[in-house]
Design a protein around this motif. Structure first.
Motif, PDB file in Angstrom:
ATOM      1  N   PHE A 105      35.641  25.761  13.675  1.00 20.25           N
ATOM      2  CA  PHE A 105      35.361  27.177  13.669  1.00 20.25           C
ATOM      3  C   PHE A 105      35.221  27.395  12.350  1.00 20.25           C
ATOM      4  O   PHE A 105      34.300  28.531  12.013  1.00 20.25           O
ATOM      5  N   THR A 150      27.789  32.685  18.965  1.00 27.65           N
ATOM      6  CA  THR A 150      29.480  32.482  18.712  1.00 27.65           C
ATOM      7  C   THR A 150      30.113  32.324  19.957  1.00 27.65           C
ATOM      8  O   THR A 150      30.873  31.352  20.084  1.00 27.65           O
ATOM      9  N   ILE A 154      32.344  28.702  20.835  1.00 22.80           N
ATOM     10  CA  ILE A 154      33.645  28.674  21.098  1.00 22.80           C
ATOM     11  C   ILE A 154      33.826  28.136  22.568  1.00 22.80           C
ATOM     12  O   ILE A 154      34.682  27.272  22.818  1.00 22.80           O
ATOM     13  N   TYR A 157      33.516  24.267  21.951  1.00 22.12           N
ATOM     14  CA  TYR A 157      34.827  23.795  21.399  1.00 22.12           C
ATOM     15  C   TYR A 157      35.790  23.805  22.665  1.00 22.12           C
ATOM     16  O   TYR A 157      36.535  22.223  22.675  1.00 22.12           O
TER      17      TYR A 157
END
Length: 354
Positions: A105, A150, A154, A157
């Motif tokens: 991040f 974004t 996320i 990940y």
């Protein structure tokens, strides 16, 4: 009339030049080995950024310079190109770099957040925005791509933390499908999700790179032609129904934007974009994407128009001002962001030594 034709001709020549200058071909029977290298994906991002700029200028200047009509409907497929390269790059990092997800991040989101908030500050200062609009802008509601990418970062990940490497592409594809469904239910505009499957396509092509390459090397021309037919047919439908909000239009657009991205990968096997200008634009792609709307507004009805009077009422000067202003500001924001991120990296390194 002569001026209109001349400017339109210059626009077309410039677009062709950007793609054709220093282009490389693998030659008959040959293919590039590392055909989706960093330089190539950077050039693709640059191409997408420039053509998105042209597509938005089309709204304001195509009636005066008809060449811009060529770019009227390319926005969605070029955003798909952005998503595709991003998905490919993330998957490549996971597969080839040790501990890639460590500090993910910090590495990924900050490179988006810093230039975004610099540019967003200009939006807030130069526009008469209500407090609720300012709050929404802080979360990317108006520069939607930032919020969307974004969310995908996320999701990527989490999918790679929660699932085994062989299953994470499946998980990320499902994540994107859920994203589309949720955005539909919340009545977000179609531009929020009509190109996002290209992100999953980038992940899959990287994950199956050897199989993908081996498959398309066989009868390359035929398979490229088939992909091009699918792209052309769906693109024609999209152009005819761009303002529709039907489910069938969304599905066809998703096929169109994904087919375009796959076609880029197939083409890259034998044709390489080697234009250094496009690689520079690729480095500035996020800033170019985020700043051009400011200049389109500033020069006609905004801050700069108030200071310059009727100067930019001339369409040629307006066009030059948009392009020059966008590139100058993008370079400045990119430089400032680099300094901020560089200083932060030094601080982290110093802390690690203590």
């Amino acid at each position: 009339m002569i001026t209109t034709i001349t400017v339109s001709a210059i626009i077309i020549i410039f677009a062709v030049f950007m793609l054709a200058w220093r282009i490389r071909f693998a030659g008959r029977g040959n293919f590039f080995n590392d055909y989706f290298s960093v330089d190539e994906t950077r050039a693709i991002k640059g191409m997408c950024a420039v053509f998105i700029l042209f597509s938005h200028i089309c709204t304001y200047l195509a009636d005066y310079f008809p060449a811009f009509f060529l770019f009227k409907y390319v926005g969605a497929i070029m955003v798909g190109g952005f998503f595709f390269v991003s998905g490919y790059g993330l998957q490549y990092g996971v597969m080839n770099r040790e501990n890639y997800l460590k500090g993910f991040f910090k590495k990924r989101l900050l490179t988006i957040a810093v230039p975004y908030y610099i540019i967003n500050a200009f939006y807030i200062v130069t526009n008469d925005m209500e407090s609720d609009a300012i709050i929404k802008s802080l979360f990317g509601f108006y520069l939607w791509y930032v919020m969307a990418i974004t969310i995908f970062y996320i999701g990527f990940y989490l999918c790679n933390r929660l699932f085994k490497p062989k299953n994470s592409p499946f998980a990320m594809t499902v994540f994107i499908l859920f994203y589309i469904i949720i955005m539909l239910k919340l009545n977000f505009g179609y531009w929020w999700f009509n190109s996002c499957l290209a992100f999953a396509a980038g992940i899959w092509i990287c994950r199956l790179f050897k199989s993908f390459t081996a498959f398309f090397k066989r009868q390359w021309h035929l398979k490229l032609a088939l992909c091009a037919v699918i792209f052309a047919a769906t693109y024609y439908y999209y152009c005819r129904h761009a303002n529709d909000t039907t489910l069938i239009c969304l599905l066809i657009t998703l096929v169109n934007t994904t087919a375009f991205s796959v076609m880029l990968a197939i083409l890259a096997m034998k044709v390489q974009i080697n234009n250094p200008i496009l690689r520079i634009c690729g480095n500035l792609s996020l800033e170019l994407y985020l700043t051009h709307a400011l200049w389109i507004t500033w020069l006609r009805v905004g801050t700069i128009h108030s200071a310059t009077g009727t100067l930019f009422d001339n369409n040629i000067i307006y066009l030059i001002g948009i392009v020059a202003g966008t590139f100058t500001m993008s370079l400045a924001v990119h430089t400032v962001s680099g300094v901020i991120l560089g200083n932060r990296r030094k601080i982290l390194e110093n802390r690690a030594k203590v």
